[in-house]
Scaffold this motif. Structure first.
Motif, PDB file in Angstrom:
ATOM      1  N   VAL A 100       0.868  -1.170   0.000  1.00  0.00           N
ATOM      2  CA  VAL A 100       0.000   0.000   0.000  1.00  0.00           C
ATOM      3  C   VAL A 100       0.910   1.227   0.000  1.00  0.00           C
ATOM      4  O   VAL A 100       2.103   1.136   0.269  1.00  0.00           O
ATOM      5  CB  VAL A 100      -0.984   0.003   1.195  1.00  0.00           C
ATOM      6  N   TYR A 101       0.328   2.379  -0.279  1.00  0.00           N
ATOM      7  CA  TYR A 101       1.130   3.584  -0.473  1.00  0.00           C
ATOM      8  C   TYR A 101       0.700   4.670   0.503  1.00  0.00           C
ATOM      9  O   TYR A 101      -0.467   5.049   0.537  1.00  0.00           O
ATOM     10  CB  TYR A 101       0.987   4.070  -1.916  1.00  0.00           C
ATOM     11  N   PHE A 102       1.657   5.148   1.281  1.00  0.00           N
ATOM     12  CA  PHE A 102       1.428   6.241   2.227  1.00  0.00           C
ATOM     13  C   PHE A 102       1.787   7.530   1.507  1.00  0.00           C
ATOM     14  O   PHE A 102       2.941   7.758   1.157  1.00  0.00           O
ATOM     15  CB  PHE A 102       2.288   6.046   3.478  1.00  0.00           C
ATOM     16  N   ILE A 103       0.791   8.370   1.267  1.00  0.00           N
ATOM     17  CA  ILE A 103       0.966   9.637   0.566  1.00  0.00           C
ATOM     18  C   ILE A 103       0.767  10.745   1.593  1.00  0.00           C
ATOM     19  O   ILE A 103      -0.229  10.751   2.310  1.00  0.00           O
ATOM     20  CB  ILE A 103      -0.060   9.780  -0.573  1.00  0.00           C
ATOM     21  N   SER A 104       1.726  11.665   1.659  1.00  0.00           N
ATOM     22  CA  SER A 104       1.609  12.723   2.665  1.00  0.00           C
ATOM     23  C   SER A 104       2.120  14.049   2.135  1.00  0.00           C
ATOM     24  O   SER A 104       2.927  14.109   1.213  1.00  0.00           O
ATOM     25  CB  SER A 104       2.374  12.336   3.939  1.00  0.00           C
ATOM     26  N   PHE A 105       1.610  15.110   2.772  1.00  0.00           N
ATOM     27  CA  PHE A 105       2.039  16.477   2.515  1.00  0.00           C
ATOM     28  C   PHE A 105       2.434  17.083   3.852  1.00  0.00           C
ATOM     29  O   PHE A 105       1.705  16.942   4.839  1.00  0.00           O
ATOM     30  CB  PHE A 105       0.910  17.305   1.877  1.00  0.00           C
ATOM     31  N   ILE A 106       3.593  17.744   3.899  1.00  0.00           N
ATOM     32  CA  ILE A 106       4.127  18.339   5.126  1.00  0.00           C
ATOM     33  C   ILE A 106       4.381  19.822   4.893  1.00  0.00           C
ATOM     34  O   ILE A 106       4.943  20.208   3.865  1.00  0.00           O
ATOM     35  CB  ILE A 106       5.447  17.652   5.546  1.00  0.00           C
ATOM     36  N   ASP A 107       3.969  20.643   5.857  1.00  0.00           N
ATOM     37  CA  ASP A 107       4.288  22.066   5.830  1.00  0.00           C
ATOM     38  C   ASP A 107       5.722  22.217   6.344  1.00  0.00           C
ATOM     39  O   ASP A 107       6.016  21.845   7.485  1.00  0.00           O
ATOM     40  CB  ASP A 107       3.312  22.843   6.722  1.00  0.00           C
ATOM     41  N   LEU A 108       6.609  22.739   5.519  1.00  0.00           N
ATOM     42  CA  LEU A 108       8.025  22.834   5.912  1.00  0.00           C
ATOM     43  C   LEU A 108       8.257  23.760   7.096  1.00  0.00           C
ATOM     44  O   LEU A 108       9.203  23.566   7.853  1.00  0.00           O
ATOM     45  CB  LEU A 108       8.887  23.314   4.745  1.00  0.00           C
ATOM     46  N   TRP A 109       7.435  24.757   7.268  1.00  0.00           N
ATOM     47  CA  TRP A 109       7.638  25.715   8.357  1.00  0.00           C
ATOM     48  C   TRP A 109       7.450  25.064   9.718  1.00  0.00           C
ATOM     49  O   TRP A 109       8.289  25.208  10.596  1.00  0.00           O
ATOM     50  CB  TRP A 109       6.690  26.898   8.177  1.00  0.00           C
ATOM     51  N   SER A 110       6.351  24.326   9.890  1.00  0.00           N
ATOM     52  CA  SER A 110       6.040  23.731  11.199  1.00  0.00           C
ATOM     53  C   SER A 110       6.317  22.237  11.261  1.00  0.00           C
ATOM     54  O   SER A 110       6.210  21.647  12.328  1.00  0.00           O
ATOM     55  CB  SER A 110       4.564  23.954  11.539  1.00  0.00           C
ATOM     56  N   ARG A 111       6.646  21.632  10.144  1.00  0.00           N
ATOM     57  CA  ARG A 111       6.850  20.187  10.034  1.00  0.00           C
ATOM     58  C   ARG A 111       5.556  19.393  10.263  1.00  0.00           C
ATOM     59  O   ARG A 111       5.567  18.203  10.471  1.00  0.00           O
ATOM     60  CB  ARG A 111       7.920  19.662  10.996  1.00  0.00           C
ATOM     61  N   LYS A 112       4.427  20.083  10.238  1.00  0.00           N
ATOM     62  CA  LYS A 112       3.136  19.432  10.444  1.00  0.00           C
ATOM     63  C   LYS A 112       2.733  18.656   9.190  1.00  0.00           C
ATOM     64  O   LYS A 112       2.856  19.170   8.071  1.00  0.00           O
ATOM     65  CB  LYS A 112       2.074  20.477  10.768  1.00  0.00           C
ATOM     66  N   VAL A 113       2.247  17.457   9.379  1.00  0.00           N
ATOM     67  CA  VAL A 113       1.661  16.700   8.277  1.00  0.00           C
ATOM     68  C   VAL A 113       0.281  17.302   8.045  1.00  0.00           C
ATOM     69  O   VAL A 113      -0.611  17.183   8.879  1.00  0.00           O
ATOM     70  CB  VAL A 113       1.564  15.196   8.605  1.00  0.00           C
ATOM     71  N   VAL A 114       0.115  17.986   6.920  1.00  0.00           N
ATOM     72  CA  VAL A 114      -1.132  18.710   6.657  1.00  0.00           C
ATOM     73  C   VAL A 114      -2.199  17.817   6.038  1.00  0.00           C
ATOM     74  O   VAL A 114      -3.389  18.145   6.099  1.00  0.00           O
ATOM     75  CB  VAL A 114      -0.906  19.972   5.802  1.00  0.00           C
ATOM     76  N   ALA A 115      -1.799  16.706   5.455  1.00  0.00           N
ATOM     77  CA  ALA A 115      -2.746  15.710   4.945  1.00  0.00           C
ATOM     78  C   ALA A 115      -1.983  14.436   4.620  1.00  0.00           C
ATOM     79  O   ALA A 115      -0.799  14.481   4.274  1.00  0.00           O
ATOM     80  CB  ALA A 115      -3.483  16.208   3.714  1.00  0.00           C
ATOM     81  N   TRP A 116      -2.688  13.321   4.716  1.00  0.00           N
ATOM     82  CA  TRP A 116      -2.091  12.033   4.381  1.00  0.00           C
ATOM     83  C   TRP A 116      -3.206  11.037   4.091  1.00  0.00           C
ATOM     84  O   TRP A 116      -4.357  11.248   4.455  1.00  0.00           O
ATOM     85  CB  TRP A 116      -1.202  11.516   5.513  1.00  0.00           C
ATOM     86  N   ASP A 117      -2.830   9.958   3.455  1.00  0.00           N
ATOM     87  CA  ASP A 117      -3.739   8.828   3.279  1.00  0.00           C
ATOM     88  C   ASP A 117      -2.902   7.607   2.933  1.00  0.00           C
ATOM     89  O   ASP A 117      -1.748   7.725   2.518  1.00  0.00           O
ATOM     90  CB  ASP A 117      -4.761   9.102   2.169  1.00  0.00           C
ATOM     91  N   VAL A 118      -3.509   6.454   3.130  1.00  0.00           N
ATOM     92  CA  VAL A 118      -2.923   5.190   2.710  1.00  0.00           C
ATOM     93  C   VAL A 118      -3.831   4.659   1.619  1.00  0.00           C
ATOM     94  O   VAL A 118      -5.041   4.532   1.815  1.00  0.00           O
ATOM     95  CB  VAL A 118      -2.824   4.181   3.878  1.00  0.00           C
ATOM     96  N   CYS A 119      -3.235   4.364   0.460  1.00  0.00           N
ATOM     97  CA  CYS A 119      -4.029   4.034  -0.720  1.00  0.00           C
ATOM     98  C   CYS A 119      -3.508   2.762  -1.386  1.00  0.00           C
ATOM     99  O   CYS A 119      -2.367   2.365  -1.178  1.00  0.00           O
ATOM    100  CB  CYS A 119      -3.962   5.187  -1.712  1.00  0.00           C
ATOM    101  N   LYS A 120      -4.359   2.195  -2.224  1.00  0.00           N
ATOM    102  CA  LYS A 120      -3.970   0.985  -2.958  1.00  0.00           C
ATOM    103  C   LYS A 120      -3.136   1.291  -4.192  1.00  0.00           C
ATOM    104  O   LYS A 120      -2.553   0.394  -4.783  1.00  0.00           O
ATOM    105  CB  LYS A 120      -5.215   0.191  -3.362  1.00  0.00           C
ATOM    106  N   ASN A 121      -3.110   2.562  -4.605  1.00  0.00           N
ATOM    107  CA  ASN A 121      -2.296   2.936  -5.763  1.00  0.00           C
ATOM    108  C   ASN A 121      -1.655   4.288  -5.505  1.00  0.00           C
ATOM    109  O   ASN A 121      -1.979   4.969  -4.532  1.00  0.00           O
ATOM    110  CB  ASN A 121      -3.127   2.939  -7.052  1.00  0.00           C
ATOM    111  N   GLN A 122      -0.764   4.651  -6.391  1.00  0.00           N
ATOM    112  CA  GLN A 122      -0.070   5.936  -6.283  1.00  0.00           C
ATOM    113  C   GLN A 122      -0.254   6.749  -7.561  1.00  0.00           C
ATOM    114  O   GLN A 122       0.636   7.472  -7.992  1.00  0.00           O
ATOM    115  CB  GLN A 122       1.406   5.705  -5.967  1.00  0.00           C
TER     116      GLN A 122
END
Length: 186
Positions: free
Chosen positions: A40-62
């Motif tokens: 499975v594929y862990f897709i994530s977006f991180i805000d570089l300023w705060s290092r906060k993961v702003v969104a993520w999901d685990v999906c069957k494809n990329q």
């Protein structure tokens, strides 16, 4: 790779000073093995300023549309303004017309690791994936896609963003850092 594609691969954040929330987000995909559902594929977006993961999901494809669904969550939850830079490696999904058109619709700016890059050009994201795997994933067997989502919710949403302190954030968690510092930029 065509000459036109080569010219479009620009690292816009290499020497950029990150000074505020929603200035630069990074994205990446990490492969995770499950015992019942395979990879499975862990897709994530991180805000570089705060290092906060702003969104993520685990999906069957990329696929590109899958990545865009995660990006849409990030946009909905964080309300970035035009000019946000989204930095990634040179994966075909991130270079696709669909992805670039989507960024253009919001007046976001794409940025890529350079052609001869080492992992240091997306180091914060690579480091996050390594932490995630060492601190959670490698300590257990991931069974299914749904089980993996539950495990990563516990890690990302409850621990990493809220509790896990980081030296670069003055020993605060990403959410604590945002709460204390974003008032300065309002």
């Amino acid at each position: 790779m065509t000459e036109k594609e080569r010219q479009q691969i620009i690292n816009r954040i290499k020497e950029l000073e990150i000074t505020k929330k929603n200035q630069v987000w990074t994205t990446d995909i990490s492969y995770l093995k499950t015992t019942q559902d395979g990879t499975v594929y862990f897709i994530s977006f991180i805000d570089l300023w705060s290092r906060k993961v702003v969104a993520w999901d685990v999906c069957k494809n990329q696929k590109t549309d899958t990545i865009l669904s995660v990006l849409k969550k990030a946009i909905k939850n964080n309300q970035p303004t035009p000019g946000l830079i989204i930095h990634s490696d040179k994966g075909s999904q991130m270079r696709s017309k669909m992805y670039r058109d989507f960024l253009g619709k919001y007046n976001f700016i794409y940025s890529y690791t350079s052609l001869d890059h080492s992992c240091d050009e997306n180091a914060i994201h690579e480091s996050f994936h390594a932490q995630l795997k060492k601190e959670k994933v490698y300590l257990m067997k991931l069974k299914t896609l749904q089980h993996t989502k539950q495990v990563l919710h516990e890690y990302v949403d409850k621990f990493y963003n809220n509790v896990r302190i980081q030296a670069c954030l003055k020993y605060l968690s990403p959410l604590q850092f945002e709460q204390i510092n974003e008032k300065v930029y309002v």
